[in-house]
Design a protein around this motif. Structure first.
Motif, PDB file in Angstrom:
ATOM      1  N   ILE A  98       0.859  -1.181   0.000  1.00 39.65           N
ATOM      2  CA  ILE A  98       0.000   0.000   0.000  1.00 39.65           C
ATOM      3  C   ILE A  98       0.892   1.226   0.000  1.00 39.65           C
ATOM      4  O   ILE A  98       1.676   1.440   0.927  1.00 39.65           O
TER       5      ILE A  98
ATOM      6  N   LYS B 125       2.244   5.079   0.397  1.00 40.49           N
ATOM      7  CA  LYS B 125       1.973   6.082   1.414  1.00 40.49           C
ATOM      8  C   LYS B 125       0.926   7.052   0.917  1.00 40.49           C
ATOM      9  O   LYS B 125       0.929   7.466  -0.246  1.00 40.49           O
ATOM     10  N   ARG B 126       0.054   7.441   1.821  1.00 46.47           N
ATOM     11  CA  ARG B 126      -1.046   8.335   1.453  1.00 46.47           C
ATOM     12  C   ARG B 126      -0.535   9.770   1.531  1.00 46.47           C
ATOM     13  O   ARG B 126       0.092  10.177   2.490  1.00 46.47           O
ATOM     14  N   THR B 127      -0.806  10.513   0.486  1.00 44.89           N
ATOM     15  CA  THR B 127      -0.420  11.913   0.486  1.00 44.89           C
ATOM     16  C   THR B 127      -1.638  12.738   0.818  1.00 44.89           C
ATOM     17  O   THR B 127      -2.774  12.423   0.463  1.00 44.89           O
ATOM     18  N   ARG B 128      -1.400  13.826   1.519  1.00 45.16           N
ATOM     19  CA  ARG B 128      -2.527  14.706   1.897  1.00 45.16           C
ATOM     20  C   ARG B 128      -2.963  15.531   0.696  1.00 45.16           C
ATOM     21  O   ARG B 128      -2.132  16.107  -0.002  1.00 45.16           O
TER      22      ARG B 128
END
Length: 106
Positions: free
Chosen positions: A97, A99-102
Motif C-alpha cells: 500500500i 503512502k497516502r499523500t494529503r
C-alpha cells in the motif's frame, strides 16, 4: 521442545537417506529405459513438442556460446541489469500500500 525437534530432524534425515539410496536408483532406471514411440494424436503431440524443445535448446546453446565468446558484452549486460535493479529498487515503494499523500485543501 529441542529434543522433539532433534528427533524430528533425525527421522527426516533417515527417511531422506533411505529414499536417496533405494528409490532414486530405481526411478533413474525407469526413466533411462528406452521409450517406445507413441502413435496416434498423442504421438504427434509428443513429436511436435520434442521438435520445439530441441529447437529452443539449440537456440539457448547458441546464445550461451555467444555470451561466452563475447564475455565483455556479458559482463556489461550484468552490470546494466544490476544498476537498473538498484535504481528501480530504490524508486519503487517497498510496501503493498503506497503512502497516502494529503490532498491540498483549496
Amino acid at each position: 521442545m529441542y529434543q522433539q525437534f532433534a528427533l524430528t530432524i533425525a527421522i527426516s534425515v533417515l527417511l531422506s537417506a533411505f529414499s536417496a539410496l533405494s528409490l532414486s536408483p530405481a526411478l533413474s532406471a525407469m526413466l533411462l529405459k528406452p521409450a517406445k514411440p507413441a502413435r496416434g494424436p498423442i504421438g504427434a503431440f509428443f513429436r511436435g513438442f520434442n521438435k520445439a524443445f530441441d529447437a529452443s535448446t539449440n537456440a539457448y546453446i547458441k546464445g550461451a556460446g555467444m555470451l561466452v565468446r563475447k564475455s565483455f558484452l556479458t559482463i556489461a549486460l550484468v552490470v546494466v541489469v544490476a544498476v537498473g535493479a538498484g535504481f528501480f529498487g530504490g524508486k519503487l515503494p517497498a510496501g503493498f500500500i503506497p503512502k497516502r499523500t494529503r490532498a491540498s485543501s483549496g
